[in-house]
Design a protein around this motif. Structure first.
Motif, short mmCIF file in Angstrom:
data_model
loop_
_atom_site.label_atom_id
_atom_site.label_comp_id
_atom_site.label_asym_id
_atom_site.label_seq_id
_atom_site.Cartn_x
_atom_site.Cartn_y
_atom_site.Cartn_z
N ARG A 19 0.84 -1.21 0.00
CA ARG A 19 0.00 0.00 0.00
C ARG A 19 0.87 1.26 0.00
O ARG A 19 0.59 2.21 -0.72
N GLU A 41 -5.44 4.86 -4.31
CA GLU A 41 -6.84 5.27 -4.38
C GLU A 41 -7.48 4.85 -5.70
O GLU A 41 -8.66 4.54 -5.75
N CYS A 44 -8.37 1.29 -5.06
CA CYS A 44 -9.52 1.23 -4.16
C CYS A 44 -10.82 1.55 -4.89
O CYS A 44 -11.85 0.89 -4.69
N GLN A 48 -13.93 -1.02 -5.12
CA GLN A 48 -15.22 -0.63 -4.56
C GLN A 48 -16.30 -0.38 -5.61
O GLN A 48 -17.49 -0.36 -5.29
N ALA A 120 -8.57 -2.58 0.52
CA ALA A 120 -8.99 -1.55 -0.45
C ALA A 120 -10.51 -1.38 -0.44
O ALA A 120 -11.01 -0.27 -0.61
N TYR A 123 -11.39 0.88 2.45
CA TYR A 123 -10.71 2.17 2.50
C TYR A 123 -11.69 3.31 2.21
O TYR A 123 -12.54 3.20 1.33
#
Length: 174
Positions: A19, A41, A44, A48, A120, A123
């Motif tokens: 990470r 990000e 992530c 997501q 992730a 996050y």
């Protein structure tokens, strides 16, 4: 320290290391106007939400970091991770007690990738929230455009229907 505690500490160390490497990178494959701050990000956002066209490239890139970090461990640490693989359990079930189990590196890396994806998935950050909002706004605009197209199409269809009715009523339509 128990083997489970060592296993948990190893997972934490490896995911933190990978990470950290991703947070130090700034590949903006989601676009120049993206509010996402770094590659972590970007990853992530895809875990997501929807995977991008570049999902495979992200996975390959992250997997390379995972392998490098895994290989930096000493043999005892690698053995502890190996003991958590399905292949290791299968080996122990099928083989003699004196046989030395091979290291199942691919399976270990897959397991580590799963832990990183779980991290992730959980996050949160203000830039990630802004990115999701940006995508929702983009989708709303696309839906509005689709609705506009439907209105135009239905208006044309209505006109054709009226024209057909008039044609039947008046006979020849110029």
């Amino acid at each position: 320290m128990s083997e489970y505690a060592v296993f948990s500490a190893l997972i934490s160390f490896i995911t933190r290391d990978v990470r950290g490497k991703l947070e130090s990178e700034h590949f903006q494959l989601s676009g120049d106007d993206s509010p996402l701050k770094n590659t972590w990000e970007e990853f992530c956002a895809q875990v997501q939400g929807d995977e991008s066209l570049y999902w495979g490239a992200y996975l390959d890139h992250i997997r390379t970091y995972m392998i490098i970090t895994y290989r930096s461990l000493d043999s005892e640490q690698r053995h502890i991770l190996n003991q958590e693989t399905d292949s290791f359990h299968q080996f122990c079930f099928e083989e003699e007690a004196n046989d030395i189990a091979p290291i199942y590196e691919d399976e270990i890396v897959d397991m580590l990738m799963s832990f990183l994806q779980l991290e992730a998935d959980n996050y949160e950050s203000s830039s990630l929230t802004a990115y999701k909002y940006y995508l929702d706004e983009d989708e709303d605009e696309d839906e509005d455009e689709d609705e506009d197209e439907d209105i135009v199409t239905s208006s044309i269809d209505d006109f054709k229907a009226e024209k057909s009715t008039l044609f039947l009523f008046w006979g020849n339509w110029p």
